[in-house]
Each structure stands twice: as C-alpha cells, then as structure tokens.
Design a protein around this motif. Structure first.
Motif, PDB file in Angstrom:
ATOM      1  N   LYS A  32      -3.893  -3.257  -6.151  1.00 19.11           N
ATOM      2  CA  LYS A  32      -3.094  -2.939  -4.993  1.00 19.11           C
ATOM      3  C   LYS A  32      -2.442  -4.300  -4.515  1.00 19.11           C
ATOM      4  CE  LYS A  32      -5.733  -5.328  -1.892  1.00 19.11           C
ATOM      5  NZ  LYS A  32      -5.315  -6.517  -1.263  1.00 19.11           N
ATOM      6  N   VAL A  61      -2.160  -4.131   1.860  1.00 12.22           N
ATOM      7  CA  VAL A  61      -1.817  -2.856   0.754  1.00 12.22           C
ATOM      8  C   VAL A  61      -0.403  -2.290   1.224  1.00 12.22           C
ATOM      9  CG1 VAL A  61      -3.418  -1.442   1.925  1.00 12.22           C
ATOM     10  CG2 VAL A  61      -2.623  -1.014  -0.433  1.00 12.22           C
ATOM     11  N   THR A  64      -1.000   3.653   0.808  1.00 12.90           N
ATOM     12  CA  THR A  64      -2.099   4.279  -0.013  1.00 12.90           C
ATOM     13  C   THR A  64      -1.713   5.471  -0.365  1.00 12.90           C
ATOM     14  OG1 THR A  64      -3.541   4.748   1.935  1.00 12.90           O
ATOM     15  CG2 THR A  64      -3.631   2.735   1.011  1.00 12.90           C
ATOM     16  N   TYR A  69       1.012   1.757  -8.164  1.00  5.75           N
ATOM     17  CA  TYR A  69       0.465   0.212  -8.467  1.00  5.75           C
ATOM     18  C   TYR A  69       0.223   0.058  -9.693  1.00  5.75           C
ATOM     19  CZ  TYR A  69      -0.035  -0.524  -3.031  1.00  5.75           C
ATOM     20  OH  TYR A  69       0.322  -0.549  -1.851  1.00  5.75           O
TER      21      TYR A  69
END
Length: 201
Positions: A32, A61, A64, A69
């Motif tokens: 990340k 980050v 998510t 990534y």
C-alpha cells in the motif's frame, strides 16, 4: 499524524494479528501507499473542513476498496460502523473527489423527506440543495447495503462534521458520531469488532 488516527491504525493492526490476519496485514503494509499532495489539495478545495484524521488515514493508505497497488487489486477491511461486526472499506482520495456529488445525485428525495417510511435522523438537513457530504466508506457489500459520509451541512440539531451512516433495505440515515474522530474512537471502543477470523478467511 493525528493522535486518534495513529491510535486507530495501531489498534487495527493488533486486531488483525489477534484474528489470524498477520499475513494479510503484512502483505497490505508491503504494497500500500498514501495519497498524493495533489489529491490532498483537491480534497481541501472541495471540502475545506476535511478532518485531519481522515487525511492522515489517506496518507497511510489511499483507499482499500478494490484499490490497485503494485499491479494488485486489494479489497481490505479497514473501517466499521455502529452495525455490529460489519466491515467497511476506506475509499481512495480519488473516489472521494469523484463522488463529491453522489449524495445530492442519489439521496435528494430522501433528504427532502419525500418518503415517510424512510427513517432520517433529525440532525440531518431537509434541504437537498445545501447538502455537502464527503463519501468516505462503503460496506463489504460493495456499498450496496451501507455507506458512510462526513456531513458538513447538518440541520440545526446536528453538528458540522458529523458522520452519517446510510443503510439500505430498510432505508435509513442515522448520525452515528458527532465528528470523524469520535467515529474512530467508537470503533476503537468497540474493539474493532468488524475484524474476526471468519471474515478474514
């Protein structure tokens, strides 16, 4: 880093480790990255009062929710709500910028109280044109069941910066925290109950 955001991340890591999610967390940390300075500027332009705690989570980050990534798409449970043991994703800064008008687009009728059967917290405005919501999270069901917003346009009974949870079927809008930091503290106090071994399998 904002102390509440830092405490939140530290506790979340511990929750993963305690629920047999050590490998998942370590892989997440390895690939990340945080948001760019350009997107910080854009977020601040659209939402001048964006909380530092949220920006610090994004610096840690940048999303998510099926976020790519290093060539890998990642779906990683990072947040929860007042709904017991139900995980949410953190949207990326790009998604937050792109979704800046999503509340007005999809929820104006609700906000104007056009459906009597839909429960809407009195802390939420009833004037759709004034709506200023930052969409920061979708639930594990791709946001189909629940979404989270920071509300910068509350009613007189509400607080600017309060966190609103939308729940679908039956539809309802509830204020679950008076601020983003209070929201994170609620998840900490609930001991990250949205992270458990069954969900991480």
């Amino acid at each position: 880093m904002n102390p509440t955001a830092e405490q939140y991340i530290t506790g979340l890591k511990k929750a993963y480790f305690e629920n047999q999610g050590k490998e998942i967390w370590e892989h997440f940390e390895k690939i990340k990255h945080g948001l760019t300075g350009e997107n910080i500027q854009k977020l601040r332009e659209i939402y001048p009062e964006v909380p530092d705690a949220l920006l610090d989570l994004l610096k840690y980050v940048d999303g998510t929710y099926w976020r790519e990534y290093e060539g890998e798409k990642m779906a990683f449970y990072f947040l929860g709500s007042d709904m017991e043991e139900y995980p949410y994703y953190l949207l990326s800064s790009g998604e937050m910028i792109e979704n800046h008008d999503v509340a007005v687009k999809y929820y104006s009728d609700y906000i104007e109280r056009e459906y009597e059967e839909v429960e809407i917290d009195k802390k939420i405005t009833d004037t759709a044109k004034d709506l200023k919501w930052l969409h920061f999270s979708d639930c594990m069901n791709n946001g189909g069941t629940s979404q989270l917003f920071i509300d910068f346009s509350p009613s007189e009974k509400g607080t600017k910066g309060q966190v609103v949870r939308f729940l679908h079927d039956p539809d309802e809008f509830s204020v679950i925290a008076d601020s983003f930091e209070d929201y994170l503290k609620m998840l900490i106090d609930k001991k990250y109950d949205f992270i458990n071994e069954d969900l991480l399998e």
